[in-house]
Design a protein around this motif. Structure first.
Motif, PDB file in Angstrom:
ATOM      1  N   LEU A  92       0.840  -1.194   0.000  1.00  0.00           N
ATOM      2  CA  LEU A  92       0.000   0.000   0.000  1.00  0.00           C
ATOM      3  C   LEU A  92       0.876   1.247   0.000  1.00  0.00           C
ATOM      4  O   LEU A  92       1.683   1.449   0.912  1.00  0.00           O
ATOM      5  CB  LEU A  92      -0.928   0.012   1.219  1.00  0.00           C
ATOM      6  N   LEU A  93       0.725   2.062  -1.055  1.00  0.00           N
ATOM      7  CA  LEU A  93       1.445   3.319  -1.179  1.00  0.00           C
ATOM      8  C   LEU A  93       0.446   4.452  -0.968  1.00  0.00           C
ATOM      9  O   LEU A  93      -0.457   4.649  -1.774  1.00  0.00           O
ATOM     10  CB  LEU A  93       2.092   3.430  -2.562  1.00  0.00           C
ATOM     11  N   VAL A  94       0.601   5.177   0.132  1.00  0.00           N
ATOM     12  CA  VAL A  94      -0.311   6.271   0.480  1.00  0.00           C
ATOM     13  C   VAL A  94       0.273   7.569  -0.058  1.00  0.00           C
ATOM     14  O   VAL A  94       1.424   7.917   0.247  1.00  0.00           O
ATOM     15  CB  VAL A  94      -0.503   6.355   2.000  1.00  0.00           C
ATOM     16  N   VAL A  95      -0.509   8.289  -0.862  1.00  0.00           N
ATOM     17  CA  VAL A  95      -0.048   9.541  -1.462  1.00  0.00           C
ATOM     18  C   VAL A  95      -0.894  10.678  -0.916  1.00  0.00           C
ATOM     19  O   VAL A  95      -2.127  10.638  -0.978  1.00  0.00           O
ATOM     20  CB  VAL A  95      -0.158   9.495  -3.004  1.00  0.00           C
ATOM     21  N   THR A  96      -0.231  11.693  -0.385  1.00  0.00           N
ATOM     22  CA  THR A  96      -0.924  12.866   0.135  1.00  0.00           C
ATOM     23  C   THR A  96      -0.311  14.123  -0.463  1.00  0.00           C
ATOM     24  O   THR A  96       0.836  14.100  -0.949  1.00  0.00           O
ATOM     25  CB  THR A  96      -0.855  12.923   1.669  1.00  0.00           C
ATOM     26  N   GLU A  97      -1.073  15.207  -0.431  1.00  0.00           N
ATOM     27  CA  GLU A  97      -0.615  16.451  -1.050  1.00  0.00           C
ATOM     28  C   GLU A  97       0.089  17.370  -0.063  1.00  0.00           C
ATOM     29  O   GLU A  97       0.542  18.458  -0.431  1.00  0.00           O
ATOM     30  CB  GLU A  97      -1.816  17.182  -1.682  1.00  0.00           C
ATOM     31  N   VAL A  98       0.217  16.960   1.212  1.00  0.00           N
ATOM     32  CA  VAL A  98       0.792  17.829   2.238  1.00  0.00           C
ATOM     33  C   VAL A  98       2.205  17.394   2.592  1.00  0.00           C
ATOM     34  O   VAL A  98       2.615  16.263   2.338  1.00  0.00           O
ATOM     35  CB  VAL A  98      -0.089  17.839   3.498  1.00  0.00           C
ATOM     36  N   ASP A  99       2.958  18.302   3.196  1.00  0.00           N
ATOM     37  CA  ASP A  99       4.305  17.999   3.653  1.00  0.00           C
ATOM     38  C   ASP A  99       4.274  16.987   4.790  1.00  0.00           C
ATOM     39  O   ASP A  99       3.368  16.993   5.628  1.00  0.00           O
ATOM     40  CB  ASP A  99       4.991  19.278   4.144  1.00  0.00           C
ATOM     41  N   LEU A 100       5.307  16.139   4.851  1.00  0.00           N
ATOM     42  CA  LEU A 100       5.454  15.161   5.913  1.00  0.00           C
ATOM     43  C   LEU A 100       6.659  15.519   6.774  1.00  0.00           C
ATOM     44  O   LEU A 100       7.700  15.922   6.262  1.00  0.00           O
ATOM     45  CB  LEU A 100       5.665  13.755   5.328  1.00  0.00           C
ATOM     46  N   ALA A 102       9.957  15.041   9.016  1.00  0.00           N
ATOM     47  CA  ALA A 102      11.114  14.153   8.991  1.00  0.00           C
ATOM     48  C   ALA A 102      11.788  14.202  10.357  1.00  0.00           C
ATOM     49  O   ALA A 102      11.623  15.160  11.111  1.00  0.00           O
ATOM     50  CB  ALA A 102      12.096  14.574   7.896  1.00  0.00           C
ATOM     51  N   SER A 103      12.535  13.155  10.697  1.00  0.00           N
ATOM     52  CA  SER A 103      13.162  13.093  12.017  1.00  0.00           C
ATOM     53  C   SER A 103      14.390  13.991  12.115  1.00  0.00           C
ATOM     54  O   SER A 103      14.671  14.555  13.170  1.00  0.00           O
ATOM     55  CB  SER A 103      13.543  11.647  12.347  1.00  0.00           C
ATOM     56  N   THR A 104      15.133  14.142  11.017  1.00  0.00           N
ATOM     57  CA  THR A 104      16.373  14.916  11.083  1.00  0.00           C
ATOM     58  C   THR A 104      16.457  16.004  10.013  1.00  0.00           C
ATOM     59  O   THR A 104      17.440  16.719   9.960  1.00  0.00           O
ATOM     60  CB  THR A 104      17.600  13.987  10.938  1.00  0.00           C
ATOM     61  N   ARG A 105      15.436  16.122   9.147  1.00  0.00           N
ATOM     62  CA  ARG A 105      15.474  17.101   8.069  1.00  0.00           C
ATOM     63  C   ARG A 105      14.210  17.943   8.095  1.00  0.00           C
ATOM     64  O   ARG A 105      13.292  17.698   8.871  1.00  0.00           O
ATOM     65  CB  ARG A 105      15.613  16.405   6.714  1.00  0.00           C
ATOM     66  N   ALA A 106      14.187  18.949   7.246  1.00  0.00           N
ATOM     67  CA  ALA A 106      13.044  19.862   7.240  1.00  0.00           C
ATOM     68  C   ALA A 106      11.774  19.178   6.743  1.00  0.00           C
ATOM     69  O   ALA A 106      10.676  19.530   7.162  1.00  0.00           O
ATOM     70  CB  ALA A 106      13.359  21.081   6.374  1.00  0.00           C
ATOM     71  N   TYR A 107      11.904  18.217   5.854  1.00  0.00           N
ATOM     72  CA  TYR A 107      10.742  17.529   5.297  1.00  0.00           C
ATOM     73  C   TYR A 107      11.187  16.183   4.748  1.00  0.00           C
ATOM     74  O   TYR A 107      12.386  15.896   4.640  1.00  0.00           O
ATOM     75  CB  TYR A 107      10.092  18.355   4.180  1.00  0.00           C
ATOM     76  N   THR A 108      10.233  15.357   4.375  1.00  0.00           N
ATOM     77  CA  THR A 108      10.535  14.088   3.722  1.00  0.00           C
ATOM     78  C   THR A 108       9.600  13.901   2.541  1.00  0.00           C
ATOM     79  O   THR A 108       8.444  14.326   2.582  1.00  0.00           O
ATOM     80  CB  THR A 108      10.411  12.907   4.703  1.00  0.00           C
ATOM     81  N   LEU A 109      10.100  13.291   1.486  1.00  0.00           N
ATOM     82  CA  LEU A 109       9.277  12.987   0.311  1.00  0.00           C
ATOM     83  C   LEU A 109       8.555  11.661   0.473  1.00  0.00           C
ATOM     84  O   LEU A 109       7.433  11.504  -0.012  1.00  0.00           O
ATOM     85  CB  LEU A 109      10.141  12.951  -0.943  1.00  0.00           C
ATOM     86  N   ALA A 110       9.196  10.704   1.136  1.00  0.00           N
ATOM     87  CA  ALA A 110       8.590   9.382   1.294  1.00  0.00           C
ATOM     88  C   ALA A 110       9.175   8.685   2.501  1.00  0.00           C
ATOM     89  O   ALA A 110      10.365   8.795   2.780  1.00  0.00           O
ATOM     90  CB  ALA A 110       8.819   8.538   0.044  1.00  0.00           C
ATOM     91  N   LEU A 111       8.326   7.951   3.204  1.00  0.00           N
ATOM     92  CA  LEU A 111       8.768   7.121   4.315  1.00  0.00           C
ATOM     93  C   LEU A 111       8.206   5.715   4.104  1.00  0.00           C
ATOM     94  O   LEU A 111       7.017   5.483   4.316  1.00  0.00           O
ATOM     95  CB  LEU A 111       8.283   7.688   5.647  1.00  0.00           C
ATOM     96  N   ILE A 120       4.427   6.020   2.879  1.00  0.00           N
ATOM     97  CA  ILE A 120       3.714   7.292   2.877  1.00  0.00           C
ATOM     98  C   ILE A 120       4.500   8.258   1.997  1.00  0.00           C
ATOM     99  O   ILE A 120       5.692   8.485   2.225  1.00  0.00           O
ATOM    100  CB  ILE A 120       3.585   7.880   4.296  1.00  0.00           C
ATOM    101  N   LEU A 121       3.859   8.819   0.961  1.00  0.00           N
ATOM    102  CA  LEU A 121       4.515   9.698  -0.007  1.00  0.00           C
ATOM    103  C   LEU A 121       3.825  11.061  -0.039  1.00  0.00           C
ATOM    104  O   LEU A 121       2.607  11.154   0.134  1.00  0.00           O
ATOM    105  CB  LEU A 121       4.473   9.098  -1.418  1.00  0.00           C
ATOM    106  N   SER A 122       4.615  12.090  -0.278  1.00  0.00           N
ATOM    107  CA  SER A 122       4.083  13.444  -0.388  1.00  0.00           C
ATOM    108  C   SER A 122       4.361  14.016  -1.776  1.00  0.00           C
ATOM    109  O   SER A 122       5.476  13.902  -2.295  1.00  0.00           O
ATOM    110  CB  SER A 122       4.730  14.355   0.663  1.00  0.00           C
ATOM    111  N   THR A 123       3.339  14.643  -2.375  1.00  0.00           N
ATOM    112  CA  THR A 123       3.516  15.306  -3.672  1.00  0.00           C
ATOM    113  C   THR A 123       3.791  16.803  -3.513  1.00  0.00           C
ATOM    114  O   THR A 123       3.949  17.505  -4.511  1.00  0.00           O
ATOM    115  CB  THR A 123       2.251  15.144  -4.536  1.00  0.00           C
TER     116      THR A 123
END
Length: 397
Positions: A92-100, A102-111, A120-123
């Motif tokens: 299951l690949l969950v795609v959302t339009e919002v920022d996710l 990250a534990s050590t960075r400003a954001y993540t594209l996918a976890l 979990i993926l962000s567009t």
């Protein structure tokens, strides 16, 4: 009417569900179009002879609250975990339009979570328009396709590639996705080999205890690998609130005469039993704080993935708590034998002087137990970071 991708489909085909979660709904049509085009491109990257079936599933209206401008991947994960069990989807690949977050960075594209076969993926940042350039739907769709392929590769445990054109190249910047568009023949052959094992497709409706025991035996190597990947030594560092709460309590207790009476009066067996109960109670409190239950579908099927996920989560939490308990105990013992006044050891206890090594060991075990109990109650908020470290591969950008 059966769900899409339900168990009535061909059992020889492994199913990839792409679930859209439109959280803020600011431009739902554009988001839906982006996902449709990205998934179509993703399908085209899968050779026709491979046993993979991909379909988009819409999940409308998750009510989530952002923190510091981003959303927690665990919020999406909890929904996805239940939906994956209900729909009987292997991946299951969950795609959302919002920022996710990250534990050590400003954001993540996918976890991705290899343990659960959920990613979990962000567009949010895929379109060049986000970075101040002109909007380009085609580029965003191609990047989403590459991100879907990269995340799926993570779920089936494909190793990293040094080829920047390969989908399994380490993902550092959004622009890297412009080249990461394919898997080579060897990688697809590996996918074919590992799919039956990585999919965790077994399910049961009855005789759950034998099913659970057989799953634990069958998947023991993967459970061990997941424990090593979670790294309980590292997980201890994700418990700052719990550590602070525990230390504040045991330092106060160390300078209490009544605590030294306990060290003199109780037996080593009694304090060991108290320590065991304390660790089990703390484990229950931390686990329930996240509430990752043994999810079953409405038709009461229990999935192999669920058993493995619950097992690894509980074992990781237990080992982490044992390491924290050992740290508390060692710290207290060193404090007692190195800096605590010997005169107080002799005069504080009302039963016997607590000057023997055994007394110090009993006192250290008692203080460590109190620290674990107090920490689990005062640091329940840490449980989300702890569970995140167990479930997700955190090297994603």
């Amino acid at each position: 009417m059966p769900h899409p991708l339900s168990s009535t489909s061909d059992p020889s085909v492994f199913r990839i569900g792409v679930m859209t979660m439109d959280v803020e709904g600011q431009d739902s049509e554009a988001f839906s179009a982006l996902v449709r085009d990205g998934v179509e491109r993703f399908k085209q990257t899968i050779p026709a002879e491979h046993r993979l079936e991909t379909e988009i599933i819409a999940f409308n209206g998750p009510h989530l609250t952002p923190g510091a401008g981003s959303y927690s991947p665990l919020d999406f994960f909890q929904i996805a975990f239940a939906e994956k069990a209900e729909r009987n989807i292997q991946f299951l690949l969950v795609v959302t339009e919002v920022d996710l977050t990250a534990s050590t960075r400003a954001y993540t594209l996918a976890l991705p979570s290899q343990l659960t076969n959920i990613a979990i993926l962000s567009t949010k940042r895929l379109d060049p328009g986000f970075w101040g350039e002109g909007n380009n739907h085609d580029i965003a769709a191609r990047r989403l396709s590459a991100l879907l392929l990269h995340s799926f590769g993570k779920l089936v445990n494909l190793p990293p590639s040094s080829d920047p054109d390969n989908a399994m190249h380490p993902l550092e910047r959004v622009e890297d996705l412009d080249r990461m568009e394919r898997l080579d023949e060897k990688q697809w052959a590996r996918v074919d080999r590992v799919l039956p094992r990585e999919a965790h497709e077994r399910r049961t409706r009855g005789a759950r205890l034998p099913f659970i025991l057989s799953t634990l035996l069958r998947d023991a190597p993967e459970i061990v690998r997941a424990l090593i990947r979670a790294n309980p030594f590292k997980l201890v560092m994700s418990l700052p609130t719990m550590v602070a709460a525990g230390l504040s309590v045991i330092i106060v207790l160390l300078f209490s005469a009544e605590t030294w009476d306990v060290a003199s009066a109780v037996s080593i067996g009694q304090v060991s039993l108290f320590a065991l109960v304390s660790v089990l109670a703390a484990l229950f409190v931390l686990y329930r704080a996240f509430a990752l239950d043994a999810v079953m579908s409405r038709d009461r099927y229990l999935a192999e993935t669920t058993v493995v996920t619950i097992s690894v989560t509980l074992l990781s939490l237990a080992i982490t708590l044992l390491l924290l308990f050992a740290g508390f105990g060692l710290l207290m013992y060193l404090g007692i034998v190195s800096v605590f006044p010997g005169k107080l050891m002799e005069t504080w206890p009302t039963v016997d002087p607590a000057v023997r090594t055994l007394d110090h060991v009993k006192l250290s075990l008692f203080l460590a137990s109190m620290g674990i109990l107090a920490g689990s109650l005062g640091g329940r908020s840490d449980s989300r970071d702890l569970v995140r470290g167990v479930l997700f591969i955190d090297e994603e950008s």
